[in-house]
Design a protein around this motif. Structure first.
Motif, short mmCIF file in Angstrom:
data_model
loop_
_atom_site.label_atom_id
_atom_site.label_comp_id
_atom_site.label_asym_id
_atom_site.label_seq_id
_atom_site.Cartn_x
_atom_site.Cartn_y
_atom_site.Cartn_z
N GLN A 1 -3.33 12.05 0.23
CA GLN A 1 -4.66 12.60 -0.04
C GLN A 1 -4.62 13.62 -1.17
OE1 GLN A 1 -6.53 13.76 3.63
NE2 GLN A 1 -6.25 11.73 4.50
N ALA A 2 -3.52 14.37 -1.25
CA ALA A 2 -3.37 15.31 -2.36
C ALA A 2 -3.22 14.53 -3.67
CB ALA A 2 -2.14 16.21 -2.14
N TYR A 3 -2.53 13.39 -3.57
CA TYR A 3 -2.38 12.52 -4.73
C TYR A 3 -3.75 11.97 -5.15
CZ TYR A 3 -0.20 9.00 -7.77
OH TYR A 3 0.18 8.24 -8.84
N GLY A 4 -4.48 11.49 -4.15
CA GLY A 4 -5.81 10.92 -4.42
C GLY A 4 -6.74 11.90 -5.10
N ALA A 5 -6.60 13.18 -4.74
CA ALA A 5 -7.50 14.20 -5.28
C ALA A 5 -7.33 14.38 -6.80
CB ALA A 5 -7.27 15.53 -4.57
N LEU A 6 -6.20 13.94 -7.34
CA LEU A 6 -5.94 14.13 -8.78
C LEU A 6 -6.72 13.14 -9.65
CD1 LEU A 6 -2.05 14.57 -8.70
CD2 LEU A 6 -3.80 16.37 -8.77
N PHE A 7 -7.14 12.02 -9.04
CA PHE A 7 -7.69 10.91 -9.84
C PHE A 7 -9.16 10.65 -9.53
CE2 PHE A 7 -3.14 10.25 -9.56
CZ PHE A 7 -2.81 9.93 -10.87
N ASP A 8 -9.86 10.13 -10.54
CA ASP A 8 -11.23 9.67 -10.32
C ASP A 8 -11.23 8.27 -9.72
OD1 ASP A 8 -12.78 11.90 -11.59
OD2 ASP A 8 -11.42 11.36 -13.22
N SER A 9 -10.20 7.48 -10.05
CA SER A 9 -10.11 6.14 -9.46
C SER A 9 -8.64 5.75 -9.33
CB SER A 9 -10.86 5.11 -10.30
OG SER A 9 -10.36 5.10 -11.62
N ILE A 10 -8.37 4.95 -8.30
CA ILE A 10 -7.02 4.46 -8.05
C ILE A 10 -7.09 2.98 -7.73
CG2 ILE A 10 -5.01 4.59 -6.51
CD1 ILE A 10 -5.70 7.51 -5.99
N SER A 11 -6.19 2.22 -8.37
CA SER A 11 -6.05 0.81 -8.05
C SER A 11 -4.75 0.65 -7.26
CB SER A 11 -5.98 0.02 -9.37
OG SER A 11 -5.31 -1.19 -9.19
N LEU A 12 -4.85 0.00 -6.11
CA LEU A 12 -3.72 -0.06 -5.18
C LEU A 12 -3.48 -1.52 -4.81
CD1 LEU A 12 -2.21 2.14 -3.41
CD2 LEU A 12 -3.88 1.62 -1.66
N CYS A 13 -2.29 -2.05 -5.13
CA CYS A 13 -2.03 -3.47 -4.84
C CYS A 13 -1.51 -3.65 -3.42
CB CYS A 13 -1.00 -4.04 -5.81
SG CYS A 13 -1.71 -4.47 -7.40
N LEU A 14 -2.11 -4.62 -2.73
CA LEU A 14 -1.64 -4.97 -1.38
C LEU A 14 -0.63 -6.10 -1.46
CD1 LEU A 14 -5.23 -4.94 0.12
CD2 LEU A 14 -3.47 -3.17 0.44
N SER A 15 -0.59 -6.79 -2.60
CA SER A 15 0.23 -8.00 -2.71
C SER A 15 1.53 -7.79 -3.47
CB SER A 15 -0.58 -9.10 -3.39
OG SER A 15 -0.90 -8.70 -4.70
N LYS A 16 1.90 -6.53 -3.74
CA LYS A 16 3.22 -6.26 -4.32
C LYS A 16 4.17 -5.93 -3.17
CE LYS A 16 2.33 -6.86 -8.69
NZ LYS A 16 1.83 -5.95 -9.72
N GLY A 17 4.78 -4.76 -3.22
CA GLY A 17 5.76 -4.41 -2.19
C GLY A 17 5.19 -4.38 -0.78
N LEU A 18 3.87 -4.26 -0.64
CA LEU A 18 3.29 -4.17 0.70
C LEU A 18 3.21 -5.54 1.37
CD1 LEU A 18 0.53 -1.44 0.25
CD2 LEU A 18 2.88 -1.20 1.05
N GLY A 19 3.36 -6.61 0.59
CA GLY A 19 3.60 -7.92 1.18
C GLY A 19 2.40 -8.72 1.63
#
Ligand SMILES: *Cc1c(COP(=O)(O)O)cnc(C)c1O
Length: 339
Positions: free
Chosen positions: A186-204
């Protein structure tokens, strides 16, 4: 046994993930009625401390929707020349949004707040494109899976706010980065206006990415996703896999990082490996001497190890949940014996 290290996108859903997909409750997401999609979006947003989220078909789509939502044609995006948004999205940054790119940063894809400040055009000079967006990639794929220093990100975030630019994170492998820095999501999220997060890479998960941001930003992103043909109907099958991945596959990423480090040590012993980039996460990139990358990839393939040419003299290996410790040791054994 073939050990596939070409990419962390080659993973197949585990039996438990398939079960979650099978049980998914479905509805038409274009009507906002798919319960799994809605739950995934709420959970991902909460996890990263953002107000809202949008499920998209790919990381390219989340990035492209984000760029279009942040900019107007003629604007400029500040990013690394190694970035996925520039190199690997079919020219989409330029074609979809009509924006130019301004390059900053070093050979690992990192830059500083001062680099950003120096690259921002004077908004009162009508000759110059308007600097509107900064995009950071964490981890940096082309930088060998390099992880951003949280302090550097905080400084860049502060500069963007001060100068009125938006800050986007291409977090295709964001949880790999957080596994290294230990930073609170959440602290990381607060730094950005938008975040793209892949579910199909390491998360499988088999398919999908989520875009995160403010409620207002996601509202605008939603319209752009539709324009890009990204309105999916009973997408809950895929969202269920994504929810399972977020719930069960984040905590194991450090294993992949250990496997990558073990492999890097073995590769360094091969006489024709010139240099292995420092390994921080699940990606190993090395340069080779006396042979082309394609010849080296063939050498590994002959030993049942699949990897990827990553430039004329560079090869990439990526570790993921389809490669366990004994497979890693087996791959290393085959390499050492042949060396
Ligand atoms: C994989 C990747 C993406 C998204 O790729 P898709 O194949 O479109 O899901 C975006 N950024 C980076 C850094 C990536 O490695």
């Amino acid at each position: 046994m073939t050990i596939d290290l070409r990419s962390d996108t080659v993973t197949l859903p585990t039996p438990a993930m398939r079960e979650a997909m099978f049980r998914a409750e479905l509805g038409d997401d274009v009507f906002g009625e798919d319960p799994e999609v809605n739950a995934l979006q709420e959970e991902a947003a909460r996890m990263m401390g953002k107000e809202a989220a949008l499920f998209c078909s790919s990381g390219t789509q989340t990035n492209q929707v984000a760029i279009a939502a942040h900019t107007h044609p003629g604007d400029e995006v500040i990013c690394s020349p190694l970035s996925h948004i520039y190199l690997y999205e079919g020219g989409g940054t330029m074609a979809n949004s009509g924006v130019s790119v301004r390059f900053v940063g070093n050979a690992r894809g990192m830059f500083t707040a001062d680099d950003v400040a120096a690259a921002i055009n004077d908004p009162d000079n009508a000759h110059l494109p308007l600097s509107r967006l900064v995009s950071v990639e964490d981890t940096v794929n082309k930088g060998g899976g390099a992880v951003w220093d949280p302090e550097a990100l905080k400084a860049i975030s502060a500069t963007c706010r001060e100068r009125g630019l938006a800050l986007h994170c291409d977090g295709a492998r964001l949880f790999n980065a957080l596994a290294v820095t230990g930073m609170d999501p959440q602290a990381y999220g607060a730094l950005f206006d938008s975040i793209s997060l892949c579910l199909s890479k390491g998360l499988g998960a088999p398919v999908g990415s989520v875009l995160l941001g403010s409620r207002e930003f996601i509202r605008s992103a939603h319209r752009i996703r539709k324009r890009f043909g990204g309105g999916m109907r009973q997408a809950g099958f895929l969202a269920a896999a994504g929810r399972y991945a977020l719930g069960h596959h984040v905590h194991r990423l450090a294993e992949d990082h250990n496997h990558a480090k073990r492999m890097a040590e073995a590769l360094a012993q091969l006489p024709w490996v010139r240099e292995v980039m420092p390994v921080q996460t699940n990606i190993v990139i090395f340069s080779v001497d006396g042979h082309s990358a394609a010849e080296c990839v063939k050498w590994f393939a002959d030993r049942g190890i699949l990897c990827f040419p990553f430039g004329p003299d560079k090869v990439r290996m990526v570790f993921h949940l389809g490669v366990n410790s004994s497979m890693t040791e087996e791959a290393i054994r085959r390499i050492i014996i042949a060396a």
